[in-house]
Write a protein that holds these residues in place. Structure first.
Motif, PDB file in Angstrom:
ATOM      1  N   GLY A 241       0.853  -1.196   0.000  1.00 13.66           N
ATOM      2  CA  GLY A 241       0.000   0.000   0.000  1.00 13.66           C
ATOM      3  C   GLY A 241       0.882   1.237   0.000  1.00 13.66           C
ATOM      4  N   GLN A 242       0.330   2.365  -0.411  1.00 12.80           N
ATOM      5  CA  GLN A 242       1.152   3.575  -0.533  1.00 12.80           C
ATOM      6  C   GLN A 242       1.561   4.119   0.831  1.00 12.80           C
ATOM      7  OE1 GLN A 242      -1.909   6.759  -1.972  1.00 12.80           O
ATOM      8  NE2 GLN A 242      -0.523   7.776  -0.550  1.00 12.80           N
ATOM      9  N   PRO A 243       2.739   4.738   0.910  1.00  8.33           N
ATOM     10  CA  PRO A 243       3.074   5.434   2.155  1.00  8.33           C
ATOM     11  C   PRO A 243       2.149   6.646   2.326  1.00  8.33           C
ATOM     12  CG  PRO A 243       5.026   5.131   0.771  1.00  8.33           C
ATOM     13  CD  PRO A 243       3.832   4.833  -0.077  1.00  8.33           C
ATOM     14  N   VAL A 244       1.659   6.843   3.524  1.00 11.78           N
ATOM     15  CA  VAL A 244       0.810   7.990   3.853  1.00 11.78           C
ATOM     16  C   VAL A 244       1.556   8.770   4.928  1.00 11.78           C
ATOM     17  CG1 VAL A 244      -1.395   8.711   4.842  1.00 11.78           C
ATOM     18  CG2 VAL A 244      -1.315   6.727   3.320  1.00 11.78           C
ATOM     19  N   ILE A 245       1.959   9.988   4.607  1.00 10.40           N
ATOM     20  CA  ILE A 245       2.772  10.763   5.542  1.00 10.40           C
ATOM     21  C   ILE A 245       1.874  11.766   6.246  1.00 10.40           C
ATOM     22  CG2 ILE A 245       4.791  12.257   5.760  1.00 10.40           C
ATOM     23  CD1 ILE A 245       5.518  11.113   2.867  1.00 10.40           C
ATOM     24  N   ILE A 246       1.875  11.723   7.564  1.00 13.35           N
ATOM     25  CA  ILE A 246       0.994  12.605   8.341  1.00 13.35           C
ATOM     26  C   ILE A 246       1.846  13.560   9.178  1.00 13.35           C
ATOM     27  CG2 ILE A 246      -0.878  12.694  10.039  1.00 13.35           C
ATOM     28  CD1 ILE A 246      -1.611  11.119   7.506  1.00 13.35           C
ATOM     29  N   GLY A 247       1.612  14.829   9.007  1.00 14.68           N
ATOM     30  CA  GLY A 247       2.363  15.822   9.767  1.00 14.68           C
ATOM     31  C   GLY A 247       1.689  16.110  11.096  1.00 14.68           C
ATOM     32  N   GLY A 248       2.447  16.003  12.164  1.00 14.82           N
ATOM     33  CA  GLY A 248       1.907  16.332  13.483  1.00 14.82           C
ATOM     34  C   GLY A 248       2.205  17.792  13.800  1.00 14.82           C
ATOM     35  N   THR A 249       2.669  18.071  14.994  1.00 14.95           N
ATOM     36  CA  THR A 249       3.066  19.434  15.341  1.00 14.95           C
ATOM     37  C   THR A 249       4.558  19.419  15.605  1.00 14.95           C
ATOM     38  OG1 THR A 249       2.956  19.264  17.735  1.00 14.95           O
ATOM     39  CG2 THR A 249       0.876  19.611  16.555  1.00 14.95           C
ATOM     40  N   MET A 250       5.165  20.605  15.759  1.00 13.57           N
ATOM     41  CA  MET A 250       6.620  20.636  15.913  1.00 13.57           C
ATOM     42  C   MET A 250       7.080  20.117  17.276  1.00 13.57           C
ATOM     43  SD  MET A 250       7.041  24.723  15.747  1.00 13.57           S
ATOM     44  CE  MET A 250       6.154  25.813  16.853  1.00 13.57           C
ATOM     45  N   GLY A 251       6.146  19.864  18.179  1.00 11.96           N
ATOM     46  CA  GLY A 251       6.576  19.387  19.487  1.00 11.96           C
ATOM     47  C   GLY A 251       6.197  17.948  19.769  1.00 11.96           C
ATOM     48  N   THR A 252       5.294  17.389  18.987  1.00 17.83           N
ATOM     49  CA  THR A 252       4.789  16.060  19.342  1.00 17.83           C
ATOM     50  C   THR A 252       5.360  14.992  18.426  1.00 17.83           C
ATOM     51  OG1 THR A 252       2.792  16.523  18.056  1.00 17.83           O
ATOM     52  CG2 THR A 252       2.696  16.918  20.410  1.00 17.83           C
ATOM     53  N   ALA A 253       4.577  14.519  17.488  1.00 14.73           N
ATOM     54  CA  ALA A 253       5.040  13.438  16.638  1.00 14.73           C
ATOM     55  C   ALA A 253       4.377  13.543  15.282  1.00 14.73           C
ATOM     56  CB  ALA A 253       4.691  12.093  17.273  1.00 14.73           C
ATOM     57  N   SER A 254       4.975  12.870  14.297  1.00 18.11           N
ATOM     58  CA  SER A 254       4.338  12.684  13.009  1.00 18.11           C
ATOM     59  C   SER A 254       4.274  11.181  12.771  1.00 18.11           C
ATOM     60  CB  SER A 254       5.152  13.370  11.909  1.00 18.11           C
ATOM     61  OG  SER A 254       5.090  14.771  12.058  1.00 18.11           O
ATOM     62  N   TYR A 255       3.507  10.781  11.780  1.00 20.60           N
ATOM     63  CA  TYR A 255       3.345   9.349  11.530  1.00 20.60           C
ATOM     64  C   TYR A 255       3.571   9.009  10.060  1.00 20.60           C
ATOM     65  CZ  TYR A 255       1.289   8.225  16.087  1.00 20.60           C
ATOM     66  OH  TYR A 255       1.087   8.001  17.433  1.00 20.60           O
ATOM     67  N   ILE A 256       4.077   7.812   9.846  1.00 23.77           N
ATOM     68  CA  ILE A 256       4.073   7.228   8.506  1.00 23.77           C
ATOM     69  C   ILE A 256       3.061   6.082   8.576  1.00 23.77           C
ATOM     70  CG2 ILE A 256       5.437   6.190   6.660  1.00 23.77           C
ATOM     71  CD1 ILE A 256       6.636   8.890   7.582  1.00 23.77           C
ATOM     72  N   LEU A 257       2.052   6.154   7.723  1.00 24.93           N
ATOM     73  CA  LEU A 257       1.032   5.107   7.670  1.00 24.93           C
ATOM     74  C   LEU A 257       1.110   4.443   6.308  1.00 24.93           C
ATOM     75  CD1 LEU A 257      -1.990   7.282   8.937  1.00 24.93           C
ATOM     76  CD2 LEU A 257      -0.322   6.088  10.344  1.00 24.93           C
ATOM     77  N   LYS A 258       0.259   3.433   6.110  1.00 20.72           N
ATOM     78  CA  LYS A 258       0.147   2.865   4.765  1.00 20.72           C
ATOM     79  C   LYS A 258      -1.317   2.852   4.351  1.00 20.72           C
ATOM     80  CE  LYS A 258      -0.194  -1.969   6.213  1.00 20.72           C
ATOM     81  NZ  LYS A 258       0.378  -3.317   6.206  1.00 20.72           N
ATOM     82  N   GLY A 259      -1.537   2.947   3.051  1.00 15.94           N
ATOM     83  CA  GLY A 259      -2.888   2.912   2.510  1.00 15.94           C
ATOM     84  C   GLY A 259      -3.470   1.507   2.606  1.00 15.94           C
ATOM     85  N   THR A 260      -4.813   1.430   2.633  1.00 20.08           N
ATOM     86  CA  THR A 260      -5.461   0.136   2.875  1.00 20.08           C
ATOM     87  C   THR A 260      -6.618  -0.142   1.913  1.00 20.08           C
ATOM     88  OG1 THR A 260      -7.054   1.124   4.385  1.00 20.08           O
ATOM     89  CG2 THR A 260      -5.011   0.313   5.367  1.00 20.08           C
ATOM     90  N   ARG A 261      -7.020  -1.406   1.878  1.00 25.83           N
ATOM     91  CA  ARG A 261      -8.194  -1.793   1.077  1.00 25.83           C
ATOM     92  C   ARG A 261      -9.464  -1.206   1.675  1.00 25.83           C
ATOM     93  NH1 ARG A 261      -5.139  -6.716   0.285  1.00 25.83           N
ATOM     94  NH2 ARG A 261      -4.438  -6.654  -1.875  1.00 25.83           N
ATOM     95  N   THR A 262      -9.508  -1.104   3.008  1.00 27.16           N
ATOM     96  CA  THR A 262     -10.691  -0.520   3.658  1.00 27.16           C
ATOM     97  C   THR A 262     -10.904   0.916   3.177  1.00 27.16           C
ATOM     98  OG1 THR A 262     -10.245  -1.880   5.578  1.00 27.16           O
ATOM     99  CG2 THR A 262     -11.782  -0.066   5.913  1.00 27.16           C
ATOM    100  N   ALA A 263      -9.804   1.669   3.018  1.00 25.58           N
ATOM    101  CA  ALA A 263      -9.932   3.044   2.523  1.00 25.58           C
ATOM    102  C   ALA A 263     -10.538   3.039   1.115  1.00 25.58           C
ATOM    103  CB  ALA A 263      -8.569   3.728   2.507  1.00 25.58           C
ATOM    104  N   MET A 264     -10.160   2.046   0.309  1.00 23.30           N
ATOM    105  CA  MET A 264     -10.704   1.969  -1.057  1.00 23.30           C
ATOM    106  C   MET A 264     -12.215   1.739  -0.997  1.00 23.30           C
ATOM    107  SD  MET A 264      -7.772   2.488  -2.254  1.00 23.30           S
ATOM    108  CE  MET A 264      -8.394   2.930  -3.830  1.00 23.30           C
ATOM    109  N   GLU A 265     -12.641   0.943   0.004  1.00 25.62           N
ATOM    110  CA  GLU A 265     -14.065   0.618   0.109  1.00 25.62           C
ATOM    111  C   GLU A 265     -14.876   1.729   0.749  1.00 25.62           C
ATOM    112  OE1 GLU A 265     -13.838  -3.003   2.359  1.00 25.62           O
ATOM    113  OE2 GLU A 265     -12.755  -3.990   0.711  1.00 25.62           O
TER     114      GLU A 265
END
Lengths: 141, 484
Positions: B375-399
């Protein structure tokens, strides 16, 4: 005559008040530039002029402000003094003549804050009050 | 709008049932924490995300639902964090579902370095990034374009940057649309919009835009992390910005065009910033091709910034650009033609994402080959003090969400409010105590972006992860953040 910034969840609201509608527009422009720099430090050295048109009076406010942002980007200027004249309804549209005085942006002198990217229709209002006129909208930063 | 209108439909989904002029129901991906924030905004006034979701649900041609993701907050016309998928024949292209900053997005490249390697060099690297990455109000880029070159950028996107030595060829494969969306027409972008961009290629701007050095704090999904080239303690760099003044000018220009066109098509909308035109109309097609031009402009901009950020690592750590490959580049404010299943049948739709990220699952041909299994990398920006995430795309999102997920934490407090609560220096000092270096071009801008002005990113990610519309791969923490 006065100007102020007001709260919006993600961006900033700009509000101008004046005895006339023209003055309220001028103050609103000052509010917008006060979100970007310390307007007290911007010398009114160079003048730019433009006309703005829109389908109605309210839409004329973001149109006027967006024209100023265009000049800022293209000429690299910031402004501290504004004059709006001939704000009136013409055939099929509203219009105004604007002048703005300012100078080349200098990050060391002007205390840069946030870059305003566009004036929007959000909470857009141009209205008459017992004290005069109020012009306001939210700007996207 | 009252609380009772929002009904919990499942553990992670709240529904806004049909009422008034709504043509489809609204759906909000949330948990009680998010719902609390939404209702807080609703209490404050008439301009709120639920009213905006309801307004979007009134648009013709909308498929299945008007969708809102857990980072939702009030926006222009449509709320930030919304997705609308339109039937190509009956549907409209909507200003508010693209917004002003066309293709604001995030691009991340990885390095072979770990946290240990940067020890003692943090300040030097931060200074170098601050010096090299043009950021802040009125700061022009190092590349100057004439009118013809602007047209080229608008029609060729990141390819323009790469061909001019401002990026790596291998990067292109690893960006949405391979760094250039087809169908952009520079002739449909005003001379004013182009003039605004002549000095802005390769500039960050200000507001919530940033260039951030992060380290991988935790890995949740070993297989996906391996495919994405991520490992624990690794340094990565994320760049968040968009199409600058050009995108905004395109937006303001076409807001007028669409507004003027609506009566001719018998269209009325409850909010001026939902101005729209039938997708197949002359105005609709013109706007779409101008949005594409804005999308390409932002792809080029992020690629030049990526190049500049890499040069700082080349200098500080004697690395080669090739040793710092692209993870992926995602787009947030877009309108794109995509194929999705509706009522059991696959069809082409115009998917408009406003403050939302594409989250295509395994197998989709739009996902780069090296990631297609996971699945595609999904990059999520958090705030400059907390955290950010790298997620992956899913079949559920397609549905469920036309292949879409959240894009960030989402603000909970206004900029004016943040300035009352924090000072720029206070924020910088507090983050320094936590080992995070902030380099900003204006202290006020830093106070406005204080981490406390945003929702809790962990809660936001929890919702999309458990709802299944994207899945956690890694959590990253900031080390150095350059702000405009």
């Amino acid at each position: 005559m006065s100007y102020e910034l007001f709260e919006h969840r993600a961006d900033i609201g700009v509000r101008g008040k004046g005895k006339t509608c023209e003055q309220a527009f001028e103050e609103c422009a000052k509010a917008m530039f006060s979100a970007m720099v310390d307007v007290e430090r911007v010398a009114p050295k160079k003048k730019v002029q433009f006309d703005a048109h829109a389908s109605d009076l309210e839409a004329l406010l973001p149109e006027f402000l967006n024209n100023l942002l265009y000049v800022r980007d293209v000429q690299g200027m910031v402004f501290s003094r504004f004059e709006v004249k001939d704000l009136r309804q013409g055939p099929g549209q509203w219009g105004l003549k604007a002048s703005a005085w300012g100078e080349k942006f200098d990050p060391n002198r002007h205390e840069p804050k946030t870059e305003v990217k566009a004036a929007t229709f959000y909470q857009l209002s141009v209205r008459k009050t017992p004290q005069g006129f109020v012009a306001e909208c939210v700007v996207d930063v | 709008m009252s609380r009772s209108e929002l009904r919990q439909a499942s553990e992670w989904v709240w529904e806004l049932p049909m009422s008034g002029q709504m043509r489809v129901p609204g759906r909000v991906y949330a948990n009680p924490y998010i719902v609390g924030h939404v209702l807080d905004e609703v209490k404050k006034g008439e301009w709120n995300p639920l009213t905006q979701l309801k307004n979007v649900a009134c648009l013709p041609g909308l498929q299945k639902y008007a969708l809102a993701l857990p980072d939702l907050h009030v926006g222009y016309g449509a709320c930030i964090g919304s997705v609308g998928a339109m039937d190509l024949q009956e549907g409209v292209i909507v200003f508010g579902l693209v917004g002003y900053d066309i293709n604001c997005g995030l691009q991340t490249f990885v390095t072979p370095l770990t946290r240990k390697d940067v020890k003692g060099k943090e300040e030097r690297l931060a200074e170098e990034l601050y010096r090299v990455v043009p950021a802040g109000l009125g700061i022009g880029g190092k590349v100057r374009l004439d009118k013809d070159r602007v047209d080229e950028v608008l029609e060729r996107g990141a390819h323009y940057a790469v061909e001019n030595g401002l990026g790596l060829k291998e990067d292109l494969e690893l960006m949405e649309e391979k760094g250039c969306i087809r169908g952009a027409n520079a002739a449909n972008v005003s001379p004013e919009a182009k003039a605004r961009f002549e000095k802005q290629l390769g500039t960050l701007g200000s507001g919530n835009h940033y260039c951030e050095v992060q380290y991988v704090e935790q890995i949740y999904d070993e297989e996906a992390a391996k495919a994405f080239g991520l490992f624990r303690d690794q340094l990565i760099v994320s760049i968040h910005c968009g199409s600058r003044g050009l995108g905004h000018q395109v937006g303001s220009d076409y807001l007028k065009v669409l507004e003027k066109a609506m009566p001719g098509y018998g269209l009325t909308v409850p909010d001026r910033e939902l101005a729209c035109a039938p997708i197949q109309s002359e105005e609709g097609q013109r706007y779409l091709s101008a949005v594409y031009a804005g999308i390409n402009c932002a792809f080029a901009n992020r690629e030049v910034l990526t190049h500049l950020a890499r040069t700082c690592f080349e200098k500080t750590f004697e690395l080669k650009a090739e040793e710092m490959p692209m993870l992926y580049g995602v787009a947030h404010n877009t309108a794109k033609l995509e194929r999705h299943r509706v009522d059991g049948r696959e069809k082409e739709l115009l998917v408009q994402r406003k403050g939302a990220t594409r989250s295509f699952g395994p197998g989709r041909e739009e996902v780069p080959e090296k990631y297609r299994k996971v699945g595609q990398p999904v990059i999520i920006g958090g705030t400059m003090g907390t955290a950010s995430y790298i997620l992956k795309g899913t079949r559920t999102a397609m549905e469920e969400t036309f292949g879409s997920t959240v894009h960030g934490a989402g603000r909970t407090m206004s900029r004016v409010g943040a300035l009352k609560q924090w000072t720029g220096k206070g924020v910088v000092d507090e983050l320094a105590r936590r080992g995070i270096i902030i380099k900003g071009h204006g202290l006020k801008g830093i106070a406005e972006e204080a981490p406390g002005a945003y929702k809790d990113i962990d809660q936001v990610i929890d919702v999309v992860h458990h709802a299944g519309i994207s899945s956690k791969v890694a959590r990253v923490r900031p080390l150095i953040c350059v702000k405009g």
